[in-house]
Design an enzyme around this catalytic site. Structure first.
Site, PDB file in Angstrom:
ATOM      1  N   ASP A   1       0.842  -1.208   0.032  1.00 38.76           N
ATOM      2  CA  ASP A   1      -0.045  -0.008   0.086  1.00 38.76           C
ATOM      3  C   ASP A   1       0.908   1.304  -0.056  1.00 38.76           C
ATOM      4  O   ASP A   1       0.573   2.241   0.832  1.00 38.76           O
ATOM      5  CB  ASP A   1      -0.969   0.120   1.162  1.00 38.76           C
ATOM      6  CG  ASP A   1      -1.983  -1.017   0.947  1.00 38.76           C
ATOM      7  OD1 ASP A   1      -2.091  -1.720  -0.029  1.00 38.76           O
ATOM      8  OD2 ASP A   1      -2.565  -1.102   2.155  1.00 38.76           O
TER       9      ASP A   1
ATOM     10  N   ASN B   1      -6.664 -11.921   7.713  1.00 42.88           N
ATOM     11  CA  ASN B   1      -6.818 -10.742   8.276  1.00 42.88           C
ATOM     12  C   ASN B   1      -8.335 -10.619   9.025  1.00 42.88           C
ATOM     13  O   ASN B   1      -9.108 -10.627   8.211  1.00 42.88           O
ATOM     14  CB  ASN B   1      -6.550  -9.768   7.346  1.00 42.88           C
ATOM     15  CG  ASN B   1      -6.325  -8.398   7.809  1.00 42.88           C
ATOM     16  OD1 ASN B   1      -6.085  -8.137   8.998  1.00 42.88           O
ATOM     17  ND2 ASN B   1      -6.094  -7.417   6.850  1.00 42.88           N
TER      18      ASN B   1
END
Length: 457
Positions: free
Chosen positions: A122, A246
């Protein structure tokens, strides 16, 4: 545990949003360890000292909590990893930055951390980024030879080779794992062929799957992902290095999906999705298993699950009105069980429980109208009042921000690879619109009423 199992089976706390509390973290780890998970990686994006302010050292109190977490993982038979995300502003070649990074990691290693994750996801792509990231990681490995290392690359989705992945694989030490989320960010399916293709793109290095389920961060904060783990080939156990799920920002609610993931990862060949789901709901719910089941079935859609597969959606499609009423009456009672001043699980799910009641009110109003106009001699004035009651309750339900019984409008982040390896957005996967089962029931009721009024005009 029987048959084959995934080598690494665990959690990466890697979402955007408020990190879990220390107490919640310990609670969830004990829960999943008892079900066969063996790894946990600390990497919450919004811990500033993990990412945006990675140069800042942790306080003595924070270090003590990491040491306690490391000790707890050791006692549970779990591998404990600490993630660091310096990619926003690190100068990879800077000796000062490298020294700062080591100063951050060395005390953690001394406190019991045996696994570090260098997370450079990211961030914007730059020229020659992969060799610089690989060289930094190699330097860290040399400085901390007794610690294992994993990298989450800047290109972490897709199945096609790219120059970035080739350069990264060539520069990393062979012992370093590379993470991968599958064909997209929240992959509906991950197949053996997908994993083989990505392994090839990494020069034969098996990836460690960062599986973005049941995570609900970013554009998904209005959803709870309470459905079971699904869409992963059992044969992945022979291809990938392991899987780290996650979770959601709600730790206790995450237990449902995580328990089903643990069942799959521990014994993928014998995984029975529905059985694992019902067992997880019973384990998490305890004395509240029945209402938690109602909530889970109302919040069962996700990037991995189609809203059309929800229990209520299926019943509406079958026009099974008695069963629909049972589901909706159970949903109506949820705010009495899961209240905002209740225990930790209740507090987490209370907004969705409240939304369930307004959705149920609209659905029950629709059922009343359907049943009345289908009687042998419907009363026109009563039907009119029921139609207005339906319109009112439906308008209230449509103001819900929380997703219940399927989305009215939901957005996901399906980044995929173009043929040349560059990233792109899959628009077809990005938007789910007008897939709410209560809306479908309300439309059915109004259509039924319209047909009756037309035939009696």
């Amino acid at each position: 545990m029987t048959g084959r199992a995934f080598g690494v089976r665990g959690i990466v706390e890697g979402f955007y949003g408020t990190p879990w509390s220390h107490e919640a973290r310990l609670e969830v780890l004990a829960f999943v360890a008892a079900r066969g998970m063996n790894a946990y990686a600390y990497a919450p994006k919004d811990d500033a000292k993990h990412r945006s302010q990675w140069r800042e050292p942790y306080t003595a109190g924070e270090m003590a909590r990491f040491a306690e977490l490391a000790s707890a993982c050791a006692q549970l038979g779990m591998r404990f990893g600490f993630g660091i995300s310096p990619g926003l502003d690190i100068t990879y070649e800077s000796e000062a930055d490298r020294r700062t990074l080591l100063d951050k990691l060395e005390p953690l290693a001394a406190g019991g951390v045996t696994w570090f994750l260098v997370l450079v996801d990211d961030i914007p792509m730059q020229p020659d980024l992969a060799p610089r990231q690989a060289d930094l990681t190699a330097a860290l490995c040399a400085a901390l030879p007794d610690v294992a290392f994993t990298v989450c690359p800047t290109e972490y989705v897709g199945t096609r080779p790219s120059q970035y992945l080739a350069d990264l694989a060539a520069g990393l030490p062979p012992c370093v794992d590379v993470m991968w989320t599958g064909p997209t960010v929240c992959s509906p399916r991950i197949t053996v062929d997908d994993a083989k293709d990505f392994t090839f793109a990494l020069g034969g290095r098996p990836p460690l799957v960062w599986d973005n389920f049941p995570v609900n961060d970013a554009m998904m904060t209005n959803s709870l992902h309470l459905g079971p783990y699904t869409g992963r080939d059992a044969g992945l156990a022979d291809i990938v290095g392991g899987v780290l799920c996650n979770p959601m920002t709600q730790p206790r609610a995450s237990k449902i999906a995580l328990a089903t993931a643990a069942a799959f990862l521990s014994d993928p060949d014998n995984y029975a999705e529905h059985t694992a789901w019902e067992t997880a709901i019973a384990d998490v719910g305890g004395s509240r298993a029945a209402p938690l089941r109602s909530l889970a079935h109302a919040c069962g859609d996700s990037p991995l699950h189609s809203p059309a597969d929800l229990e209520l959606a299926r019943l509406v499609a079958e026009a099974a009105f008695d069963e629909i009423e049972t589901v909706l009456r159970a949903a109506h009672e949820l705010p009495d069980v899961f209240t905002a001043d209740g225990d930790a699980l209740a507090v987490e799910v209370a907004p969705w429980a409240a939304a369930a009641r307004t959705e149920a009110d609209a659905g029950l109003a629709a059922l009343r109208l359907i049943k009345h106009v289908r009687t042998p001699e419907p009363d026109a004035e009563r039907a009119l009042h029921q139609a207005f009651a339906l319109l009112y309750s439906w308008s209230v339900a449509r103001t819900n921000r929380r997703v219940m019984f399927g989305p009215r409008f939901a957005l996901y982040t399906p980044v995929v690879q173009l043929a040349d390896g560059r990233p792109a957005l899959d628009v077809g996967l990005a938007v789910r619109e007008d897939e709410n089962a209560v809306d479908a029931l309300c439309r059915l009721a109004l259509a039924t009423y319209q047909d009756w009024t037309t035939s009696n005009a």
